[in-house]
Design an enzyme around this catalytic site. Structure first.
Site, short mmCIF file in Angstrom:
data_model
loop_
_atom_site.label_atom_id
_atom_site.label_comp_id
_atom_site.label_asym_id
_atom_site.label_seq_id
_atom_site.Cartn_x
_atom_site.Cartn_y
_atom_site.Cartn_z
CE1 TYR A 70 19.56 -48.78 -13.56
CE2 TYR A 70 19.94 -50.99 -14.41
CZ TYR A 70 19.08 -49.92 -14.17
OH TYR A 70 17.77 -50.00 -14.54
CB SER A 127 16.23 -46.94 -16.20
OG SER A 127 16.23 -46.22 -14.98
CE LYS A 174 18.62 -51.12 -17.97
NZ LYS A 174 18.07 -52.23 -18.75
CE LYS A 211 16.12 -54.98 -10.20
NZ LYS A 211 14.79 -54.47 -9.93
C1 WQD Z 1 14.02 -45.35 -4.12
C2 WQD Z 1 14.16 -44.38 -2.96
C3 WQD Z 1 16.32 -44.41 -1.95
C4 WQD Z 1 16.15 -48.43 -0.31
C5 WQD Z 1 16.84 -47.46 -9.07
C6 WQD Z 1 17.36 -47.35 -10.47
C7 WQD Z 1 16.21 -47.41 -11.45
C8 WQD Z 1 15.46 -48.68 -11.23
C9 WQD Z 1 14.94 -48.74 -9.79
C10 WQD Z 1 15.98 -50.95 -11.73
C11 WQD Z 1 15.50 -43.65 -2.96
C12 WQD Z 1 15.25 -44.88 -0.97
C13 WQD Z 1 15.83 -47.26 -0.98
C14 WQD Z 1 16.26 -48.43 1.10
C15 WQD Z 1 15.71 -46.08 1.11
N1 WQD Z 1 16.33 -49.74 -11.56
N2 WQD Z 1 15.61 -46.13 -0.27
N3 WQD Z 1 16.03 -47.25 1.77
O1 WQD Z 1 17.30 -45.62 -6.70
O2 WQD Z 1 15.06 -44.56 -7.37
O3 WQD Z 1 16.04 -46.34 -8.80
O4 WQD Z 1 16.08 -48.64 -8.90
O5 WQD Z 1 14.89 -51.42 -11.78
O6 WQD Z 1 16.75 -47.41 -12.76
O7 WQD Z 1 18.00 -46.10 -10.66
O8 WQD Z 1 15.12 -46.93 -6.56
O9 WQD Z 1 14.07 -48.30 -4.82
O10 WQD Z 1 16.61 -48.09 -4.86
O11 WQD Z 1 15.21 -46.14 -4.14
O12 WQD Z 1 15.52 -45.04 1.74
O13 WQD Z 1 16.55 -49.47 1.78
O14 WQD Z 1 14.11 -45.14 -1.75
O15 WQD Z 1 17.28 -43.58 -1.29
O16 WQD Z 1 15.28 -42.34 -2.48
P1 WQD Z 1 15.94 -45.76 -7.30
P2 WQD Z 1 15.28 -47.46 -5.06
#
Ligand code: WQD
Length: 339
Positions: free
Chosen positions: A149, A124, A153, A84
């Site tokens: 990824y 997702s 899905k 994921k």
């Molecule tokens: C959230 C926000 C980042 C890390 C993805 C998948 C989804 C699900 C969850 C699996 C974004 C910001 C993140 C960091 C940051 N998949 N961020 N610094 O991308 O919304 O979703 O993961 O479970 O299907 O698409 O989640 O937590 O990676 O990011 O600023 O070190 O936090 O840019 O805006 P995302 P995320």
């Protein structure tokens, strides 16, 4: 009733196994431990007083999966097993297509041969891409996801829809928004392998001193504080939605194909900086951060309209962002105590 839970020692899987056991389902877990550890099984037993049956193998090993179906009267499946990491999927596309799709197809082969129904798929909100309208409901048009990824899905959903239609089976697609938090016992939670991809585990490790500072990927988005907005849903609320969805499938005596689709979120959007501040407030800790450039492929905003799940499943996510983040910190302290 015996339910196969693939990836049942993983983050959402383990919390769902607890809720299934608490609702008197029998559970058979298949997990290759590529993204989890065996102690999670012991902790599930500590929490519930029940020990699910556990098989440690890769679901691509169809001959081993066949033996599980021979040994147990499986009457449903909740399929969590998948790679994921969005970024990793871009550099390892073939591994992601093979793992996320071959495992699904292997299970469906067994379901097909044995006339089994009640299949719940861990999907997702990424299948919506950057939706044009907020909040996102189940009628929102799908867009081809940016990441491999996300494509796995979307393809998984299509495979299941064709499976349901061709063989008149019952399936549910659960489109998660952003799962966060840990079990109130602090004995289950997200176990990031290496550098966390997702925001909340990275925040957790930064507060704990494991990471020096959080990189905030972009503060030039068209949002209130310039950082991207997501719908952060507490993992135990999410787990409870799986039991509600399973019960609905089981109770549906239709002889025709059943294809239920639900968006699982809180209905509330929170920005990256709001999450950071909520974590600091909830736990009285500091999370040092630096503003960096946007992450490739990220969308600006996504939050759910959870109305359909509320109406049809009688389910609603009740846990606040701060409470969810409090459980995250308790889990990190538990992990620190183990090392
Ligand atoms: C959230 C926000 C980042 C890390 C993805 C998948 C989804 C699900 C969850 C699996 C974004 C910001 C993140 C960091 C940051 N998949 N961020 N610094 O991308 O919304 O979703 O993961 O479970 O299907 O698409 O989640 O937590 O990676 O990011 O600023 O070190 O936090 O840019 O805006 P995302 P995320």
């Amino acid at each position: 009733m015996t339910i196969l839970v693939t990836g049942g020692l993983g983050y959402i899987g383990s919390h769902t196994v607890v809720e299934l056991l608490n609702n008197d389902f029998e559970v058979v877990i298949v997990d290759d431990l590529s993204h989890s550890e065996k102690f999670i099984l012991n902790n599930i037993e500590e929490i519930t007083g029940k020990k699910p049956i556990f098989y440690p193998f890769d679901l691509k090993r169809k001959e081993l999966l066949h033996q599980v179906f021979e040994a147990h009267k499986i009457e449903g499946c909740i399929n969590f097993a998948a790679y994921k990491a969005v970024g990793e999927s871009q550099v390892k596309p073939v591994d992601y297509y093979e793992n996320n799709l071959f495992t699904l197809i292997n299970i469906l082969q067994e379901f097909k041969e044995r006339e089994i129904s009640n299949f719940i798929f861990s999907s997702s909100c990424t299948v919506y891409g950057q939706a044009d309208v907020m909040p996102i409901d189940e009628n929102t048009p799908l867009k081809l996801p940016e990441s491999v990824y996300g494509k796995t899905k979307q393809m998984g959903e299509e495979i299941l829809i064709d499976f349901a239609k061709a063989y008149h089976r019952k399936i549910t697609l659960l489109r998660y928004f952003n799962p966060i938090g840990a079990h109130p016992s602090a004995k289950l939670g997200e176990l990031p392998i290496g550098i966390p991809n997702n925001l909340v585990p990275y925040v957790m490790q930064t507060a704990s001193g494991i990471r020096e500072k959080l990189s905030v990927w972009g503060d030039d988005y068209p949002t209130e504080d310039g950082t991207a907005v997501r719908d952060y849903i507490y993992v135990v609320d999410l787990a409870k939605a799986h039991v509600a969805a399973l019960r609905k499938l089981i109770e549906n005596q239709s002889e025709e194909a059943v294809i239920d689709i639900y968006n699982l979120g809180t209905g509330k959007g929170s920005s990256v900086l709001e999450v950071v501040k909520a974590f600091e407030t909830a736990n009285n800790v500091e999370v040092p951060y630096q503003i960096c450039a946007r992450r490739e492929g990220d969308i600006t905003i996504a939050y759910a309209n959870p109305g359909k799940a509320e109406k049809e499943l009688g389910w609603k996510s009740e846990t606040s962002l701060e409470e969810s983040l409090r459980t995250t910190w308790e889990w990190q302290k538990y992990l620190n105590s183990r090392n």
